[in-house]
Scaffold this active site. Structure first.
Site, PDB file in Angstrom:
ATOM      1  N   HIS A 303       6.022  19.948  -8.751  1.00  0.00           N
ATOM      2  CA  HIS A 303       6.814  18.755  -9.076  1.00  0.00           C
ATOM      3  C   HIS A 303       6.962  17.909  -7.813  1.00  0.00           C
ATOM      4  CE1 HIS A 303      10.083  16.225 -10.578  1.00  0.00           C
ATOM      5  NE2 HIS A 303       9.689  16.608 -11.768  1.00  0.00           N
ATOM      6  N   ASP A 360       7.711  21.357 -18.263  1.00  0.00           N
ATOM      7  CA  ASP A 360       6.631  21.448 -19.264  1.00  0.00           C
ATOM      8  C   ASP A 360       6.089  22.851 -19.454  1.00  0.00           C
ATOM      9  OD1 ASP A 360       5.785  18.358 -17.867  1.00  0.00           O
ATOM     10  OD2 ASP A 360       6.463  18.641 -19.935  1.00  0.00           O
TER      11      ASP A 360
END
Ligand code: SDX
Length: 425
Positions: A303, A360
């Site tokens: 991320h 996700d």
């Protein structure tokens, strides 16, 4: 503002103001940098560049903190409805009971879409990706609702229409793609349950609302509701800065979210886990992810902001276990996901690069258990993110300092050259 930073360039010294946020984050205000120094900054991907000051969402990537208008996402996921969370993000505070009732009535009254919109769906090839359809249909909504004279009323009506109709548009694309009868929204069902009914109800098999499934969807959408200046939100702000309609700005956000490095990752994770299930190649997948020469990335990992476990992934992982147990579902992909996470988290490459599961990684397992097809996973992300996009767009429109977004560049191409006539090329 809090202090200054000195910039020494050649024999010159410049002082630039430092801006401090409510959580102690600091930024160099470079809004007059070129005027004062003749220099600009260069920051591919804007990893070090703030585009705005915002009151909406706070993230601490090192500590794994996520708060909407100061409220921890964990508390909202446990106690709030998605409607309350949407209201909080857009209006800056949670609604009281009367406000929530009025909001619910507005959403119900605006949940239908113009019948002529069906012609648009019929024109898409059956194999069209639902994200491409959704982005087009949201933009098309503008054509059916002439602009109101009163700007505030226009904005409030557009916000309500988008929040309510995005569910109907999404469910219609699913039903029509399968050649099934479109199911209309029902006045007796709340936000999440109404969407599920539009997706799965059938004349021959009425959909039974399962409160555990509704709760899982409520949590899923709350976790996706906003995430400060991510790629798709930045697209909404940038496109919105040209003063397009909110429909067009949201359509741009949907397009950006579709990318596999962004919201499209939830579908890509399931494809990756299914590939591992079929080919028993987990070690190979991890090796490929570590290979600099291989463009493959471990989907659902890493991320730009979180350099620790994504707090949303923690909640999503727990939701996987509780929902699958309640529904008595055993999904082999969950076992593979947990094994892959364990393998990666003890691998030096992932440790050194601070790569952890993001929102996700487990979200697709929850969506599979609900019965959502993989090609609709990012549509589900978009429905969740819509309140955040709207809140961020409104904040930018209300910002007196907001201006047309237009980054600079450093030119590295050929210096002036002559045009060579075609006969001599
Ligand atoms: C979302 O921004 C948001 O807030 C987004 C989001 C939201 O709610 O809006 O949180 C939603 O988009 C989550 C992210 C979903 N995408 C994926 O899961 C795709 C896989 N992840 C990667 O592509 C990547 O981690 C990104 C794109 C998410 C972030 O990458 P960055 O910040 O641009 O970092 P980078 O690509 O420059 O990588 C830094 C290093 C590189 O190695 P080095 O060249 O420095 O040696 O980390 C490596 C990368 O190779 N790396 C990975 C990796 N992610 C980063 N290596 C293998 N697998 C990965 N997943």
């Amino acid at each position: 503002m809090t202090g200054f930073i000195k910039l020494i360039y050649g024999d010159q010294e410049f002082k630039l103001p430092v801006f401090e946020g409510s959580e102690g984050e600091k930024a160099i205000d470079i809004s007059r940098l070129r005027e004062i120094t003749g220099l600009i900054t260069l920051d591919p991907g804007y990893a070090n560049t703030g585009s705005c000051a915002s009151d909406i969402t706070f993230m601490d990537g090192e500590k794994g903190i996520l708060r909407y208008r100061g409220i921890p996402v964990e508390e909202l996921a446990e106690k709030a409805t998605f409607k309350e969370t949407a209201y909080l993000l857009i209006n800056g505070r949670l609604p009281n009971r009367d406000e929530l009732t009025s909001f619910s009535v507005l959403l119900n009254d605006n949940s239908l879409v113009h019948e002529d919109l069906r012609v648009f769906y019929e024109s898409f090839p059956r194999s069209s990706h639902p994200m491409g359809i959704l982005s087009s249909m949201v933009n098309a909504l503008r054509s059916f609702y002439p602009e109101l004279q009163d700007l505030e009323e226009e904005i409030n009506m557009t916000v309500t229409r988008l929040l309510s109709k995005i569910r109907t548009l999404a469910a219609m694309s699913y039903k029509i793609s399968r050649g099934h009868k479109v199911v209309y929204p029902r006045p007796d069902l709340a936000y999440c349950a109404n969407f599920l009914n539009m997706m799965f109800d059938s004349p021959v098999k009425p959909y039974e609302i399962d409160e555990d499934v509704v709760n899982a969807l409520r949590v899923f959408w709350i976790l996706h509701a906003d995430h400060e200046q991510n790629c798709s939100t930045s697209a909404v702000r940038l496109v919105g800065s040209a003063r397009v309609t909110l429909y067009a700005a949201i359509s741009a956000g949907i397009a950006a979210l579709w990318g596999p490095l962004h919201g499209g990752a939830n579908q890509a994770v399931i494809e990756m886990l299914s590939d591992i299930a079929e080919n028993k190649n987990m070690a190979r997948v991890v090796e490929r992810a570590k290979d600099k020469k291989d463009p493959f990335r471990l989907m659902g990992f890493g991320h730009r902001v979180y350099k620790t476990y994504d707090p949303r992934a923690k909640i999503m992982k727990k939701m996987c276990d509780s929902l699958l147990n309640k529904l008595k579902i055993s999904d082999p992909l969950l076992d593979i996901a947990e094994e892959l996470e364990a393998l990666a988290l003890k691998d030096d490459y992932f440790i050194e690069h601070n790569l952890y599961p993001n929102v996700d990684f487990y979200s697709g397992i929850v969506l599979r258990a609900i019965g959502i097809p993989a090609n609709m996973f990012t549509v589900m992300f978009a429905i969740g993110r819509l309140p955040g996009w709207i809140a961020q767009w409104k904040e930018s429109m209300d910002d007196p300092n907001w201006k047309l977004g237009r980054p600079r560049q450093i030119y590295t191409g050929p210096t002036q050259t002559k045009l060579v006539p075609i006969d001599r090329r």
